[in-house]
Write a protein that holds these residues in place. Structure first.
Motif, PDB file in Angstrom:
ATOM      1  N   ARG A  13       2.817 -12.670  -5.524  1.00  0.00           N
ATOM      2  CA  ARG A  13       1.911 -13.520  -7.126  1.00  0.00           C
ATOM      3  C   ARG A  13       1.442 -13.492  -6.568  1.00  0.00           C
ATOM      4  NH1 ARG A  13       5.773 -17.285  -7.996  1.00  0.00           N
ATOM      5  NH2 ARG A  13       4.580 -19.075  -6.152  1.00  0.00           N
ATOM      6  N   ARG A  14      -0.279 -13.447  -6.543  1.00  0.00           N
ATOM      7  CA  ARG A  14      -1.628 -13.582  -5.918  1.00  0.00           C
ATOM      8  C   ARG A  14      -2.012 -14.062  -5.451  1.00  0.00           C
ATOM      9  NH1 ARG A  14      -5.961 -10.394  -7.356  1.00  0.00           N
ATOM     10  NH2 ARG A  14      -5.734 -10.746  -9.905  1.00  0.00           N
ATOM     11  N   GLY A  15      -2.390 -13.992  -4.331  1.00  0.00           N
ATOM     12  CA  GLY A  15      -2.554 -14.835  -2.582  1.00  0.00           C
ATOM     13  C   GLY A  15      -1.160 -15.081  -1.807  1.00  0.00           C
ATOM     14  N   GLU A  16      -0.124 -13.902  -2.382  1.00  0.00           N
ATOM     15  CA  GLU A  16       0.714 -13.950  -1.402  1.00  0.00           C
ATOM     16  C   GLU A  16       1.239 -13.319  -0.467  1.00  0.00           C
ATOM     17  OE1 GLU A  16       4.673 -14.797  -3.709  1.00  0.00           O
ATOM     18  OE2 GLU A  16       4.160 -17.213  -3.960  1.00  0.00           O
ATOM     19  N   GLY A  17       0.240 -12.471   0.396  1.00  0.00           N
ATOM     20  CA  GLY A  17       0.178 -11.364   0.773  1.00  0.00           C
ATOM     21  C   GLY A  17       1.130 -11.313   2.198  1.00  0.00           C
ATOM     22  N   GLY A  18       0.834 -12.726   2.475  1.00  0.00           N
ATOM     23  CA  GLY A  18       1.094 -13.025   3.817  1.00  0.00           C
ATOM     24  C   GLY A  18       2.646 -13.274   4.041  1.00  0.00           C
ATOM     25  N   ARG A  19       2.950 -13.090   2.708  1.00  0.00           N
ATOM     26  CA  ARG A  19       4.755 -13.345   2.366  1.00  0.00           C
ATOM     27  C   ARG A  19       5.062 -11.591   3.159  1.00  0.00           C
ATOM     28  NH1 ARG A  19       7.397 -14.121  -3.166  1.00  0.00           N
ATOM     29  NH2 ARG A  19       9.729 -14.029  -2.324  1.00  0.00           N
ATOM     30  N   LEU A  20       4.864 -11.509   1.588  1.00  0.00           N
ATOM     31  CA  LEU A  20       4.997  -9.674   2.026  1.00  0.00           C
ATOM     32  C   LEU A  20       4.900  -8.930   3.755  1.00  0.00           C
ATOM     33  CD1 LEU A  20       5.687  -6.882   0.942  1.00  0.00           C
ATOM     34  CD2 LEU A  20       3.534  -6.297   0.675  1.00  0.00           C
ATOM     35  N   ARG A  21       3.978  -9.299   4.824  1.00  0.00           N
ATOM     36  CA  ARG A  21       3.537  -9.066   5.810  1.00  0.00           C
ATOM     37  C   ARG A  21       4.456  -9.338   6.266  1.00  0.00           C
ATOM     38  NH1 ARG A  21       1.923  -9.885  11.005  1.00  0.00           N
ATOM     39  NH2 ARG A  21       1.321  -8.601  12.222  1.00  0.00           N
ATOM     40  N   ASP A  22       5.497 -10.875   6.288  1.00  0.00           N
ATOM     41  CA  ASP A  22       6.243 -11.358   7.128  1.00  0.00           C
ATOM     42  C   ASP A  22       7.330 -11.086   7.112  1.00  0.00           C
ATOM     43  OD1 ASP A  22       4.461 -13.368   7.964  1.00  0.00           O
ATOM     44  OD2 ASP A  22       5.092 -14.631   6.687  1.00  0.00           O
TER      45      ASP A  22
END
Length: 210
Positions: A13-22
């Motif tokens: 979802r929007r704002g969860e880009g850090g999760r994809l990096r992890d």
């Protein structure tokens, strides 16, 4: 963090880009643990492991060396946790804490051989003379915290009168000894290691009093 199944990842979802990096870093670590060879960690293979399209990686990492740097930093963070816990064991004296830190280091190398080899083997290190996102200063600070934990434990032994070492110099010798034993155990598994070799090495290089 839960393992990301290959090919089944749902869009963040929007704002969860850090999760994809992890998740990208986790996928790289999983691939390293499975293959045992850091050369298999390409952008394409990491993307496949994470269940994403390869171009999605570029939103978080400019190139493959940047992912490898994140993998090494993650592994070092794991190592720092176990070293810190060993060095802060309640009720233990300075000598026991130093020995605990040293044994924790060797245990980490033994239980995470692929990560340890990548952390200290030097095989993944990018050619800094070429175009890469990894800078020389990024490489120079790797392992600083681990080294500081070991140095603090050795200095505490000296202060308590349990070691005759010069912490500023002998911590290097101690780390080299630990690393050498960890590396040789991994590369010469058939060697008949004598019983108590860890204790003899630590006691000698840390210059612990009898």
């Amino acid at each position: 963090m839960e393992k990301v199944e290959k090919g089944t990842r749902t869009r963040n979802r929007r704002g969860e880009g850090g999760r994809l990096r992890d998740e990208i870093v986790l996928a790289a670590i999983e691939l390293l643990d499975e293959s045992g060879d850091e050369r298999t960690l390409t952008l394409r293979s990491i993307a496949r492991q994470a269940g994403i399209a390869a171009p999605s990686i570029y939103k978080h990492f400019p190139d493959q060396p940047a992912i490898m740097l994140a993998v090494v930093r993650s592994a070092l963070a794991e190592l720092n946790v176990v070293l810190r816990e060993a060095g802060e064991r309640p009720g233990a004296g300075p000598r026991q804490r130093l020995e605990g830190v040293c044994h924790a280091y060797l245990d980490f190398a033994r239980t995470h051989p692929q990560r340890y080899r990548t952390m200290f083997g030097g095989l993944w290190v990018p050619n800094l003379s070429e175009e890469t996102s990894v800078r020389r200063e990024d490489m120079q600070t790797l392992g600083d915290e681990s080294f500081a934990i070991l140095g603090t434990a050795l200095a505490a032994c000296v202060e308590a009168g349990e070691s005759t070492a010069d912490p500023s110099v002998d911590v290097v010798a101690l780390w080299l000894g630990l690393h050498g034993l960890a590396h040789q155990r991994a590369s010469t598994a058939a060697f008949p290691w004598p019983e108590g070799i860890e204790e003899r090495l630590i006691s000698s290089l840390a210059q612990l009093r009898p």
